[in-house]
Design an enzyme around this catalytic site. Structure first.
Site, PDB file in Angstrom:
ATOM      1  N   ARG A   1      33.814-102.039   1.580  1.00 35.81           N
ATOM      2  CA  ARG A   1      34.807-101.183   0.919  1.00 35.81           C
ATOM      3  C   ARG A   1      34.641-101.315  -0.604  1.00 35.81           C
ATOM      4  O   ARG A   1      34.332-102.393  -1.099  1.00 35.81           O
ATOM      5  CB  ARG A   1      36.224-101.612   1.280  1.00 35.81           C
ATOM      6  CG  ARG A   1      36.584-101.334   2.720  1.00 35.81           C
ATOM      7  CD  ARG A   1      36.883 -99.846   2.915  1.00 35.81           C
ATOM      8  NE  ARG A   1      37.478 -99.601   4.203  1.00 35.81           N
ATOM      9  CZ  ARG A   1      36.781 -99.337   5.317  1.00 35.81           C
ATOM     10  NH1 ARG A   1      35.474 -99.288   5.291  1.00 35.81           N
ATOM     11  NH2 ARG A   1      37.412 -99.109   6.460  1.00 35.81           N
TER      12      ARG A   1
ATOM     13  N   GLY B   1      35.871 -99.500 -31.561  1.00 36.96           N
ATOM     14  CA  GLY B   1      34.758-100.234 -30.961  1.00 36.96           C
ATOM     15  C   GLY B   1      33.425 -99.843 -31.595  1.00 36.96           C
ATOM     16  O   GLY B   1      33.367 -99.509 -32.795  1.00 36.96           O
ATOM     17  N   ASN B   2      32.394 -99.828 -30.770  1.00 39.70           N
ATOM     18  CA  ASN B   2      31.046 -99.625 -31.300  1.00 39.70           C
ATOM     19  C   ASN B   2      30.804 -98.313 -32.037  1.00 39.70           C
ATOM     20  O   ASN B   2      30.353 -98.317 -33.176  1.00 39.70           O
ATOM     21  CB  ASN B   2      30.040 -99.736 -30.148  1.00 39.70           C
ATOM     22  CG  ASN B   2      29.615-101.160 -29.954  1.00 39.70           C
ATOM     23  OD1 ASN B   2      29.139-101.779 -30.892  1.00 39.70           O
ATOM     24  ND2 ASN B   2      29.831-101.703 -28.765  1.00 39.70           N
TER      25      ASN B   2
ATOM     26  N   THR C   1      38.159-103.291 -28.210  1.00 39.29           N
ATOM     27  CA  THR C   1      37.538-102.753 -26.990  1.00 39.29           C
ATOM     28  C   THR C   1      37.708-103.735 -25.838  1.00 39.29           C
ATOM     29  O   THR C   1      37.565-104.953 -26.031  1.00 39.29           O
ATOM     30  CB  THR C   1      36.032-102.430 -27.126  1.00 39.29           C
ATOM     31  OG1 THR C   1      35.499-102.193 -25.818  1.00 39.29           O
ATOM     32  CG2 THR C   1      35.206-103.521 -27.763  1.00 39.29           C
ATOM     33  N   ILE C   2      37.999-103.199 -24.665  1.00 39.76           N
ATOM     34  CA  ILE C   2      38.078-104.075 -23.484  1.00 39.76           C
ATOM     35  C   ILE C   2      36.686-104.574 -23.113  1.00 39.76           C
ATOM     36  O   ILE C   2      36.544-105.517 -22.358  1.00 39.76           O
ATOM     37  CB  ILE C   2      38.712-103.369 -22.256  1.00 39.76           C
ATOM     38  CG1 ILE C   2      37.866-102.176 -21.783  1.00 39.76           C
ATOM     39  CG2 ILE C   2      40.138-102.948 -22.547  1.00 39.76           C
ATOM     40  CD1 ILE C   2      38.215-101.698 -20.383  1.00 39.76           C
ATOM     41  N   ASP C   3      35.636-103.917 -23.654  1.00 38.97           N
ATOM     42  CA  ASP C   3      34.264-104.274 -23.262  1.00 38.97           C
ATOM     43  C   ASP C   3      33.776-105.567 -23.930  1.00 38.97           C
ATOM     44  O   ASP C   3      32.794-106.163 -23.479  1.00 38.97           O
ATOM     45  CB  ASP C   3      33.297-103.133 -23.624  1.00 38.97           C
ATOM     46  CG  ASP C   3      33.691-101.811 -22.997  1.00 38.97           C
ATOM     47  OD1 ASP C   3      34.439-101.837 -22.010  1.00 38.97           O
ATOM     48  OD2 ASP C   3      33.262-100.757 -23.493  1.00 38.97           O
TER      49      ASP C   3
ATOM     50  N   HIS D   1      31.248-100.722 -19.811  1.00 36.47           N
ATOM     51  CA  HIS D   1      30.136 -99.911 -20.326  1.00 36.47           C
ATOM     52  C   HIS D   1      28.824-100.611 -20.030  1.00 36.47           C
ATOM     53  O   HIS D   1      28.564-100.950 -18.897  1.00 36.47           O
ATOM     54  CB  HIS D   1      30.364 -99.637 -21.817  1.00 36.47           C
ATOM     55  CG  HIS D   1      29.604 -98.458 -22.320  1.00 36.47           C
ATOM     56  ND1 HIS D   1      29.518 -97.286 -21.622  1.00 36.47           N
ATOM     57  CD2 HIS D   1      28.862 -98.275 -23.444  1.00 36.47           C
ATOM     58  CE1 HIS D   1      28.765 -96.422 -22.296  1.00 36.47           C
ATOM     59  NE2 HIS D   1      28.353 -97.003 -23.411  1.00 36.47           N
TER      60      HIS D   1
HETATM   61  O1  F6P Z   1      34.829 -98.635 -23.954  1.00 35.71           O
HETATM   62  C1  F6P Z   1      35.902 -98.767 -23.100  1.00 35.71           C
HETATM   63  C2  F6P Z   1      35.653 -98.052 -21.794  1.00 35.71           C
HETATM   64  O2  F6P Z   1      36.805 -98.205 -20.984  1.00 35.71           O
HETATM   65  C3  F6P Z   1      34.419 -98.499 -21.045  1.00 35.71           C
HETATM   66  O3  F6P Z   1      34.597 -99.703 -20.357  1.00 35.71           O
HETATM   67  C4  F6P Z   1      34.177 -97.307 -20.161  1.00 35.71           C
HETATM   68  O4  F6P Z   1      32.804 -97.207 -19.819  1.00 35.71           O
HETATM   69  C5  F6P Z   1      34.599 -96.154 -21.035  1.00 35.71           C
HETATM   70  O5  F6P Z   1      35.471 -96.682 -22.012  1.00 35.71           O
HETATM   71  C6  F6P Z   1      35.308 -95.027 -20.322  1.00 35.71           C
HETATM   72  O6  F6P Z   1      35.477 -94.003 -21.223  1.00 35.71           O
HETATM   73  P1  F6P Z   1      36.502 -92.803 -21.061  1.00 35.71           P
HETATM   74  O7  F6P Z   1      37.882 -93.322 -21.292  1.00 35.71           O
HETATM   75  O8  F6P Z   1      36.097 -91.828 -22.103  1.00 35.71           O
HETATM   76  O9  F6P Z   1      36.362 -92.286 -19.662  1.00 35.71           O
END
Ligand code: F6P
Length: 358
Positions: A276, A112-113, A135-137, A181
Site C-alpha cells: 500500500r 528557498g533555493n 524550506t521543508i526540504d 524535492h
Molecule cells: O520545496 C518544498 C516542496 O514542498 C517540495 O518538497 C515539493 O517537491 C514541492 O515543494 C511541491 O511544490 P508545489 O507546492 O508547487 O506542488
C-alpha cells in the site's frame, strides 16, 4: 527607513513567525523611523507593484499561524531576465524599477533555493537584500537547518507512526512517500524518527531487489510487516547511470503517478506481497510551526533585523554550529545541500539495522 518584506516559493511552517521576528525587532529598535511594507505573493508583488504598508498589529498573533500572511507564488528564476513582448521590460527590470520608484531601502526575502537565486540577482543589481532560509526540504546551502524542516519532520513522522499500527494489523508492506524535492533530508530524518524499516533517498539510488531482500529478512525474523519511507525524488540504480535526457525520457514513460507507486509495483512483482502507498503531500507543509521552528525563526528574524540596522546587505542569516551567522548570498545562490551518502546520520540508520535500499 523603508523595508519591503516578501515570502516566495512553496509555503511552509514558520514563515509568519519569521516575519514577526524581523518586524518586532525593527519596530522595537527603530520605532517610527521604520516603515514596513508587505509585498504580496513573493516576487509577483514586486513585479506588479502589489504591496501595502503594515502596522505593528499585523505582526501580532501570528507566531503560531501556518502559511504566510503575505501570500506566496513561484516565479521561476529562468524567467526573470527573459525578454517579454516587444518593448516589454523583463521581470528583473520591473522589480528594480519598483524598488527605485518606491524608494525601498532594503528587501527582506524569505525563501528557498529558487528564491535565493533571484535574491542574489537583485543584490547583484544594487538592491539591498537580507534573506531568511525557508524550506521543508532543508536543501539550502550555507545553513545547517532551514525553517519548516523540523515541523515537517514532526508531521511526516506522525504519518509513519499512524501507518505502523495498520501495517502491523494487516501484515502488509507500506510505502510512505515523503516530500523533499531532490534531497532526502526529510525522508531520512522522519524515517529514523518513526522507526521505518527501509529508507530510500535520492542521494542513495535504490535497487528493488535489495529492498525486497530487506523485507524478506524481516519476514524470516518473524516480522510480517514492513514500512518504507521513500523520498519523492528517489531514483533507481539504473536511473542513476542515465544522462539527464535519458532520465527525463524514462520518467515521462513511467506509467505510475509517482516513484512510490513504481517501487510498489516492482516489489509486488518480486515479493508477491500486498503493498500500500500513502502520500501525505502538502499536509507536510501545513499547520502550526513546531516549537523548534518558532525558536529558530525568532532567532533568524532578530539576526536579519540586526543586519538591516548595521546596513549589512547581501546576506542570508543561517545556522552554523547552532549560531546564527550571515552567509553571503553569492555563496548560497544556485547550490543544493544534499544528504552526504556516507554521513553520520546515514551511518546511524544503517547501524540501527535499517536498509537504505541499496
Ligand atoms: O520545496 C518544498 C516542496 O514542498 C517540495 O518538497 C515539493 O517537491 C514541492 O515543494 C511541491 O511544490 P508545489 O507546492 O508547487 O506542488
Amino acid at each position: 527607513m523603508k523595508v519591503g518584506m516578501l515570502t516566495s516559493g512553496g509555503d511552509c511552517q514558520g514563515l509568519n513567525s519569521a516575519l514577526r521576528g524581523v518586524a518586532k525587532t525593527l519596530y522595537n529598535e527603530l520605532g517610527n523611523t521604520v516603515a514596513i511594507y508587505g509585498i504580496r505573493d513573493g516576487y509577483r508583488g514586486l513585479i506588479e507593484r502589489d504591496y501595502h504598508i503594515m502596522r505593528p498589529e499585523d505582526f501580532s498573533d501570528i507566531l503560531t499561524r501556518g502559511g504566510t500572511i503575505l501570500g506566496t507564488s513561484r516565479q521561476p528564476f529562468k524567467d526573470m531576465t527573459k525578454a517579454g513582448e516587444e518593448d516589454e521590460e523583463t521581470k528583473l527590470e520591473k522589480m528594480l524599477k519598483t524598488v527605485k520608484q518606491e524608494g525601498f531601502d532594503c528587501l527582506v526575502i524569505l525563501g528557498g533555493n529558487g528564491t535565493h537565486k533571484t535574491a542574489n540577482l537583485l543584490s547583484e543589481h544594487g538592491v539591498n537584500v537580507v534573506t531568511l532560509p525557508k524550506t521543508i526540504d532543508n536543501d539550502l546551502w550555507g545553513t545547517e537547518v532551514t525553517f519548516g524542516f523540523q515541523s515537517a519532520i514532526d508531521i511526516a513522522t506522525s504519518v509513519i507512526d499512524s501507518i505502523h499500527s495498520t501495517a502491523f494489523s494487516h501484515s502488509r508492506v507500506f510505502i510512505v512517500e515523503i516530500m523533499g524535492h531532490k534531497a532526502g533530508w526529510l525522508t531520512l530524518y522522519a524515517g529514523i524518527a518513526s522507526g521505518a524499516d527501509v529508507i530510500v533517498i535520492p542521494e542513495i539510488p535504490y535497487s528493488a531487489e535489495k529492498i525486497a531482500r530487506a523485507i524478506q529478512k524481516r519476514q524470516d525474523s518473524g516480522k510480517q510487516f514492513s514500512i518504507l519511507a521513500v523520498a519523492e525524488g528517489a531514483i533507481s540504480k539504473e536511473e542513476a547511470k542515465m544522462s539527464k535526457k535519458e532520465f527525463k525520457a524514462a520518467r515521462e514513460a513511467m506509467t505510475q503517478p509517482s516513484i512510490s507507486y513504481r517501487i510498489a509495483d516492482e516489489l509486488k512483482e518480486l515479493t508477491g506481497q500486498e503493498i500500500r502507498v500513502t502520500i501525505p503531500g502538502h499536509y507536510q507543509r501545513g499547520g502550526i510551526p513546531c516549537a523548534a521552528d518558532r525558536l529558530l525563526t525568532s532567532r533568524l528574524g532578530v539576526a536579519a533585523a540586526q543586519l538591516i540596522q548595521q546596513k549589512k546587505f547581501g546576506y542570508m542569516v543561517a545556522v552554523q554550529s547552532n549560531q546564527i551567522v550571515p552567509v553571503p548570498l553569492k555563496d548560497v545562490a544556485g547550490k543544493l545541500k544534499t544528504v552526504p551518502p556516507d554521513g553520520e546520520v546515514v551511518r546511524a540508520a544503517r547501524a540501527l539495522g535499517l536498509s537504505m535500499g541499496d
